[in-house]
Scaffold this active site. Structure first.
Site, PDB file in Angstrom:
ATOM      1  N   GLU A   1       0.137   7.977  -8.298  1.00 59.81           N
ATOM      2  CA  GLU A   1      -0.557   7.198  -9.115  1.00 59.81           C
ATOM      3  C   GLU A   1      -1.912   7.947  -8.978  1.00 59.81           C
ATOM      4  O   GLU A   1      -2.937   8.171  -9.323  1.00 59.81           O
ATOM      5  CB  GLU A   1      -0.309   6.296  -7.768  1.00 59.81           C
ATOM      6  CG  GLU A   1       0.432   4.687  -8.317  1.00 59.81           C
ATOM      7  CD  GLU A   1      -0.084   3.481  -7.182  1.00 59.81           C
ATOM      8  OE1 GLU A   1       0.736   3.213  -7.296  1.00 59.81           O
ATOM      9  OE2 GLU A   1      -1.163   3.984  -6.605  1.00 59.81           O
TER      10      GLU A   1
ATOM     11  N   ASN B   1      -3.315  -3.367   3.227  1.00 55.76           N
ATOM     12  CA  ASN B   1      -4.063  -3.218   2.408  1.00 55.76           C
ATOM     13  C   ASN B   1      -3.291  -4.301   1.096  1.00 55.76           C
ATOM     14  O   ASN B   1      -4.322  -4.598   0.190  1.00 55.76           O
ATOM     15  CB  ASN B   1      -3.647  -1.776   1.705  1.00 55.76           C
ATOM     16  CG  ASN B   1      -4.308  -1.441   2.486  1.00 55.76           C
ATOM     17  OD1 ASN B   1      -5.662  -1.220   3.153  1.00 55.76           O
ATOM     18  ND2 ASN B   1      -3.497   0.187   3.603  1.00 55.76           N
TER      19      ASN B   1
ATOM     20  N   LYS C   1      -0.988   2.284  18.780  1.00 58.05           N
ATOM     21  CA  LYS C   1      -1.990   1.237  19.629  1.00 58.05           C
ATOM     22  C   LYS C   1      -1.463   1.665  20.909  1.00 58.05           C
ATOM     23  O   LYS C   1      -0.830   1.378  22.088  1.00 58.05           O
ATOM     24  CB  LYS C   1      -2.262  -0.044  19.477  1.00 58.05           C
ATOM     25  CG  LYS C   1      -2.339  -0.898  18.158  1.00 58.05           C
ATOM     26  CD  LYS C   1      -3.684  -0.763  17.718  1.00 58.05           C
ATOM     27  CE  LYS C   1      -3.797  -0.816  16.416  1.00 58.05           C
ATOM     28  NZ  LYS C   1      -5.269  -0.675  15.838  1.00 58.05           N
TER      29      LYS C   1
ATOM     30  N   GLY D   1       1.535   0.572  -5.816  1.00 54.92           N
ATOM     31  CA  GLY D   1       2.217   0.893  -6.298  1.00 54.92           C
ATOM     32  C   GLY D   1       3.743   0.596  -5.515  1.00 54.92           C
ATOM     33  O   GLY D   1       4.655   1.259  -5.998  1.00 54.92           O
TER      34      GLY D   1
ATOM     35  N   ILE E   1       4.172  -0.196   7.595  1.00 55.28           N
ATOM     36  CA  ILE E   1       3.896  -0.072   8.548  1.00 55.28           C
ATOM     37  C   ILE E   1       4.094  -0.670   9.819  1.00 55.28           C
ATOM     38  O   ILE E   1       4.212  -0.369  11.392  1.00 55.28           O
ATOM     39  CB  ILE E   1       3.026  -1.712   8.599  1.00 55.28           C
ATOM     40  CG1 ILE E   1       1.280  -1.609   8.078  1.00 55.28           C
ATOM     41  CG2 ILE E   1       2.496  -2.558   9.762  1.00 55.28           C
ATOM     42  CD1 ILE E   1       0.642  -2.710   7.238  1.00 55.28           C
TER      43      ILE E   1
ATOM     44  N   GLY F   1       1.709   8.532  -1.309  1.00 60.87           N
ATOM     45  CA  GLY F   1       0.642   7.760  -1.767  1.00 60.87           C
ATOM     46  C   GLY F   1      -0.182   8.589  -1.068  1.00 60.87           C
ATOM     47  O   GLY F   1       0.300   9.879  -0.810  1.00 60.87           O
ATOM     48  N   VAL F   2      -1.114   8.150  -0.954  1.00 63.15           N
ATOM     49  CA  VAL F   2      -2.668   8.892  -0.350  1.00 63.15           C
ATOM     50  C   VAL F   2      -2.308   8.826   1.323  1.00 63.15           C
ATOM     51  O   VAL F   2      -2.079   7.962   2.037  1.00 63.15           O
ATOM     52  CB  VAL F   2      -4.111   8.268  -0.510  1.00 63.15           C
ATOM     53  CG1 VAL F   2      -4.222   9.373  -1.956  1.00 63.15           C
ATOM     54  CG2 VAL F   2      -3.849   6.817  -0.536  1.00 63.15           C
ATOM     55  N   GLY F   3      -3.520   9.679   1.918  1.00 59.95           N
ATOM     56  CA  GLY F   3      -3.026   9.629   3.133  1.00 59.95           C
ATOM     57  C   GLY F   3      -2.497  10.663   4.036  1.00 59.95           C
ATOM     58  O   GLY F   3      -2.784  12.412   3.629  1.00 59.95           O
ATOM     59  N   ASN F   4      -3.123  11.014   5.448  1.00 58.20           N
ATOM     60  CA  ASN F   4      -2.392  12.299   5.851  1.00 58.20           C
ATOM     61  C   ASN F   4      -1.248  12.806   5.956  1.00 58.20           C
ATOM     62  O   ASN F   4      -1.105  13.952   6.155  1.00 58.20           O
ATOM     63  CB  ASN F   4      -3.332  11.821   7.142  1.00 58.20           C
ATOM     64  CG  ASN F   4      -4.857  12.671   7.631  1.00 58.20           C
ATOM     65  OD1 ASN F   4      -5.333  12.874   6.534  1.00 58.20           O
ATOM     66  ND2 ASN F   4      -5.215  11.262   8.332  1.00 58.20           N
TER      67      ASN F   4
END
Ligand code: COA
Length: 503
Positions: free
Chosen positions: A295, A385, A409, A389, A365, A270-273
């Site tokens: 992807e 979101n 949080k 995929g 999440i 997946g994308v992200g940090n």
């Protein structure tokens, strides 16, 4: 200003017009299939022209809203501007735009969140209704009509086949040297006429370099000159690095056990940090000749191709920061034979994911103590979101790894909860859960065994005792059974947060 030579086909040169003229083909309540996957390859000028058209129609009280289908998320210039004027009636199959998200969660926009591999078969089967028009960005059109696709493929093949009409945007900011990187497969069919897809390695090419569109379907060609928009990544933070370290230790362990080869198996990320931290950890860890069947091609993968850590990447789109995009364009000749762009029904295909034995790494999440994962909904109700995929790869891959910081949080929320408030990936599809606290390997464990491992390895110390307490009481209660829960307490953590701002 525009490079006219990008449209060499004489019949299509006759159809060149402005975006304002081209949107005369798009009408209220119509369904429009646009190109675009992450911030790559989406149309740059038609969405803004649609906004102007909607505004001017509304002055005379005439409605204008469309149903919008794409490959996946796009960019503020597409999802954002149309959502901001309440111009989207129905959206599918994935979005990540804040304005769009707000419209969906306010009940003003219908959203159909679909496994990305399934979109095209749903369209072909007629489940989604009629597609009126396709709006597709491309890089160039040859004299004989061959079309060089742009920086994403997504659902473009399906949209141009299904739509009555096609508008092309020819963007001179997309490198013409993308020619040859695409692999558009024309062998798909609906059951019972399907044949095996003969792709046995991420580097295999099974299709065509060009996107075929019947020339008579193309009603307008619009010239544009605007870059893709993908955000830059932050350098990996401490939490991302800790998560990456746990995954790297796990890979070493699996190699020692003989359950993974030293080149691993094709990676989906997946994308992200956090995924970026894992990629950089793999590179620094000395891995060589890895492959990716994924992807999107993200920043870290370019460096890995350069160093030989990765040998090939198969994807459906780029998702590069502006700096990485510059580097890619400067060295595109080096990358050409190491990158393959496919349509998303092939990049995410269950048959291929199972055959290749993909290692899927995606964000979550929240996860519950039994291993169910929520990837899409905040507090059970608010879409973030979409499933994207993640389900294609999690269910069908060899290893499905889900990763998250253990709290968010400022500690008001635990990512590990007694029961997830929404389920995207069931306990049957989730093999590994990782937080900065540790890694829970759930393979071969019963629900009660999984609960102990998830709490021990993944929960933040702030919440660990309460999770053990919940689990112990659930096991002790007369209703304990196979997957012990206390039903009137299972979602109380979410209720606490909604009422007091603290789980
Ligand atoms: N409860 C409430 N809010 C939560 C939460 C939870 N359990 N977990 C995360 N959040 C919030 C964060 O606080 C953050 O909010 P903010 O934007 O107000 O700061 C937001 O959700 C995003 O969290 P972050 O930790 O930055 O997540 P991310 O960017 O790594 O994305 C997902 C995580 C799950 C949302 C993302 O991976 C996703 O959309 N996954 C589904 C699709 C997918 O897997 N695609 C890739 C494969 S194809």
């Amino acid at each position: 200003m525009f490079a006219k030579s990008r449209i060499e086909c004489p019949q299509l040169r006759k159809k060149i017009m402005s975006a304002e003229e081209a949107v005369s083909f798009i009408h209220d309540k119509q369904t429009v299939g646009m190109s675009g996957f992450t911030g790559a390859g989406y149309p740059k000028s038609i969405p803004a022209a649609l906004v102007e058209k909607a505004k001017s129609l509304r002055v005379s009280n005439q409605p204008f809203r469309i149903n919008l289908w794409t490959g996946a998320s796009t960019a503020p210039e597409l999802d954002g501007v149309l959502a901001a004027i309440d111009g989207i009636n129905m959206r599918l199959p994935y979005q990540s735009d804040p304005v769009c998200r707000q419209q969906i969660n306010d009940g003003l926009m219908d959203y159909v969140d679909i496994h990305l591999s399934e979109v095209s078969q749903n369209a072909w089967s007629g489940f989604l209704g009629k597609l009126d028009i396709a709006v597709i960005e491309v890089a160039a059109i040859h004299a004989d009509g061959r079309i060089i696709p742009s920086s994403s493929v997504g659902n473009n093949k399906t949209w141009v086949e299904q739509a009555d009409m096609v508008i092309l945007e020819v963007n001179d900011q997309q490198s013409v040297k993308l020619e040859g990187m695409h692999d558009i497969y024309y062998g798909t069919a609906l059951a019972p006429n399907r044949k095996p897809i003969l792709l046995t390695s991420p580097s295999d090419r099974i299709g065509e370099k060009y996107l075929s569109i019947p020339i008579e379907k193309i009603v307008a060609v619009v010239e544009t000159s605007a870059p893709d928009r993908n955000s830059a990544f932050n350098p990996p933070d401490q939490i991302s690095n800790q998560i990456a370290d746990h995954i790297l230790d796990f890979f070493s362990h699996e190699i020692k056990k003989g359950r993974l080869p030293k080149e691993l198996l094709p990676i989906q990320s997946g994308v992200g940090n956090i995924p970026n931290a894992v990629l950089s950890g793999l590179e620094q860890g000395g891995y060589k000749n890895l492959t990716a069947y994924t992807e999107v091609i993200q920043d870290g993968m370019l460096g890995m191709l350069k160093s030989g850590s990765l040998s090939v990447v198969s994807a459906t789109a780029f998702s590069l920061s502006p700096q990485a995009l510059d580097e890619f364009n400067e060295n595109i000749d080096f990358y050409r034979d190491k990158i393959i762009l496919r349509q998303q029904d092939i990049s995410n295909h269950p048959e291929i994911a199972r055959r290749l034995g993909i290692i899927a790494m995606n964000g979550l999440i929240e996860a519950d103590i039994y291993g169910n994962v929520n990837s899409t909904h905040i507090m059970g109700s608010r879409i973030m979101n979409g499933i994207g995929g993640s389900g294609d790869f999690a269910r069908n891959g060899y290893l499905s790894i889900f990763m998250t910081p253990s709290i968010c949080k400022n500690g008001a929320i635990s990512a590990i909860v007694p029961m997830v408030s929404h389920v995207d990936h069931t306990e049957h599809d989730v093999k590994v859960i990782v937080t900065e606290q540790g890694l829970a390997d759930l393979r071969g464990l019963s629900p009660r065994q999984r609960a102990k491992v998830v709490i021990e390895k993944c929960a933040h110390p702030l919440f660990k005792d309460r999770l053990y307490d919940y689990f112990d009481r659930a096991c002790a209660s007369k209703r304990g059974m196979h997957t012990p829960h206390i039903l009137n307490e299972a979602l109380s953590w979410h209720h606490n947060f909604e009422t007091n701002g603290q789980m």
